[in-house]
Design an enzyme around this catalytic site. Structure first.
Site, PDB file in Angstrom:
ATOM      1  CG  HIS A 269      21.094 -20.220 -25.848  1.00  9.80           C
ATOM      2  ND1 HIS A 269      22.337 -20.232 -26.458  1.00  9.80           N
ATOM      3  CD2 HIS A 269      20.237 -20.696 -26.783  1.00  9.80           C
ATOM      4  CE1 HIS A 269      22.226 -20.687 -27.694  1.00  9.80           C
ATOM      5  NE2 HIS A 269      20.957 -20.965 -27.918  1.00  9.80           N
TER       6      HIS A 269
ATOM      7  CD  GLU B 274      17.590 -33.426 -20.417  1.00 10.89           C
ATOM      8  OE1 GLU B 274      18.131 -32.466 -19.828  1.00 10.89           O
ATOM      9  OE2 GLU B 274      16.396 -33.430 -20.743  1.00 10.89           O
TER      10      GLU B 274
ATOM     11  CG  ASP C  80      25.339 -18.829 -25.340  1.00 10.10           C
ATOM     12  OD1 ASP C  80      25.685 -18.915 -26.542  1.00 10.10           O
ATOM     13  OD2 ASP C  80      24.309 -19.365 -24.898  1.00 10.10           O
TER      14      ASP C  80
ATOM     15  CB  THR D 131      23.670 -24.359 -25.581  1.00  8.67           C
ATOM     16  OG1 THR D 131      23.190 -23.666 -26.744  1.00  8.67           O
ATOM     17  CG2 THR D 131      24.183 -23.343 -24.567  1.00  8.67           C
TER      18      THR D 131
ATOM     19  CB  ALA E  48       7.352 -33.737 -16.844  1.00 10.91           C
TER      20      ALA E  48
END
Length: 456
Positions: free
Chosen positions: A19, A358, A120, A142, A333
């Protein structure tokens, strides 16, 4: 003095899991878009702030952002039991007094009163705090649109299903909620069905408070969910702003060290590598790790594995050594860049929302192993609604189930169909962030909302 010099956006983080990072990224994005005179204060626990801010609670290149520590609710000398919900319960017990007290101190120190609360969404008490101060509350969710819609329909769900442990209705769909005919009871976070813990009560309080927010912001984009879900959200919230896919901040020097992942990937053929990552908080249990390693080795699949849990790394040392010529294991990564790399053919993921978004923007099919929260809902969307990936048989990794999943995504005809579907969603995302795209326009509205200042 210009009005901009009086603008002070106070951002409140929920300091657990993934978060804090997306909220900080949103603050960075807003700070870059706003006047340099606008002040952004980021309130978070000391332990969480140490992980996000390099030194002195400041971010290089962001002079108008400063972090402040709030109390975490943990008594001095407290020994944790090992229950992952324990620190969350202690933190919840300290709220909202810890945020209120620290905000008052910062206002006194700086002489700059808060003009907007950006928090949040979990921190539902911000609704009342903002109303008391007389400033807008902007809530940042989120996860995706489907889970927030389900939380807002908690009373409807409980009225229909009741609070019980009945296993008979796990396959029942939620077709009594707009746009949810594909979602099953088994996909629901337990906190919606059982309001008997501090965390579940926090989420329920959030569902009651969110309609009071001036806006609810999501790292999402228009068209990713059924129009019925979007319309249901619009009917319940004052304003909903999809501002994604959010751009990732530039990599810092330490993160750029992960760039050797990209050069390693470049030595492989197109769509040949399996990228494996379960986020910052999760590692599958040992039998599932063994099953995943067994299938990768048996099928000779090149892999890039982001493996953070050093306490379990010894379980796979033999596997990592035997497969070092075809595989690479790293602690971190550059995921956005990895998922967009032509050599990667599949993403083995826990199905956290940021990872799903993503993956879509990278055009990458998924093999999903969800664990908790919204991850089961995301898996349902990925596999059954968007058809851009697959789950695993039985919901957990087994050698036979994983072998089938890899065959489908990487080696079968269905994999081509999956790639075609993800290409359509990727195009939707790209259109949303064009100059006149909906997410771009929504972000401009958000900047205006959080930086507006009524001098009266």
């Amino acid at each position: 003095m210009s009005a901009e010099k009086n603008v002070h956006v106070a951002a409140f983080a929920f300091p657990f899991g993934s978060h804090p990072t997306p909220l900080l990224h949103l603050v960075q994005r807003l700070a870059a878009a706003a006047s340099p005179a606008v002040r952004f204060s980021y309130f978070n626990t000391a332990g969480s702030n140490r992980k996000l801010f390099p030194a002195a609670n400041l971010l290089p290149g962001h002079d108008n952002i400063k972090a402040y520590d709030v109390e975490d609710g943990v008594p001095e000398g407290h020994v944790f039991s090992g229950n992952p919900l324990e620190p969350i319960g202690l933190f919840i017990g300290a709220t909202p007094q810890n945020f209120k007290k620290r905000l008052e101190e910062v206002v006194e120190e700086t002489g700059s009163k808060a003009t907007c609360l950006l928090t949040d969404a979990f921190l539902w008490f911000a609704a009342e705090m903002a109303e008391e101060i007389g400033i807008p509350w902007v809530a940042f969710w989120t996860a995706g649109p489907t889970p927030i819609s389900l939380h807002l329909n908690t009373d409807v769900i409980l009225a229909k299903l009741g609070q019980n442990d009945d296993k008979q209705n796990q396959d029942q769909t939620l077709d009594f909620i707009p746009g949810m005919s594909a979602v099953h009871v088994a996909d629901l976070p337990q906190e919606i069905l059982h309001l008997d813990t501090p965390f579940s009560r926090l989420l329920y309080s959030m569902s009651l408070a969110l309609p009071r927010a001036a806006a609810v912001v999501l790292n999402s984009f228009d068209g990713i969910v059924d129009a019925a879900v979007e319309n249901d959200l619009k009917s319940k919230l004052r304003k909903i702003l999809n501002v994604g896919p959010s751009p990732h901040p530039p990599l810092n020097e330490e993160e750029r060290g992960g760039g050797d992942c990209l050069s390693w990937l470049s030595n492989h053929p197109a769509a040949a590598v399996a990228y494996i990552s379960f986020g910052t908080m999760l590692t599958p249990p040992p039998p599932e790790l063994s099953a995943l390693a067994e299938v990768l080795e048996e099928k000779k699949i090149p892999y890039l594995w982001s493996f953070r849990d050093n306490s379990k790394r010894h379980l796979l040392e033999g596997f990592f050594e035997r497969t070092s010529s075809v595989g690479k294991v790293v602690e971190w990564a550059p995921q956005v860049e990895v998922l967009a790399h032509s050599s990667v053919g599949v993403f083995v993921t826990h199905c956290g929302w940021n990872s799903v978004v993503e993956s879509i923007t990278g055009g990458m099919p998924m093999i999903c192993r969800p664990f908790f929260g919204d991850q089961m809902i995301n898996r349902r969307l990925v596999e059954d609604v968007w058809r851009i990936g697959v789950g695993v048989e039985g919901g957990s990794f087994s050698a036979s189930g994983l072998a089938k999943a890899f065959d489908v995504v990487m080696f079968g005809e269905k994999g081509k169909e999956i790639r075609g579907n993800i290409g359509k969603l990727r195009e939707c995302a790209n259109i949303a962030i064009e100059e006149n795209g909906t997410s771009t326009q929504n972000f401009k509205s958000l900047v205006g909302l959080v930086t507006s200042y009524d001098q009266d």
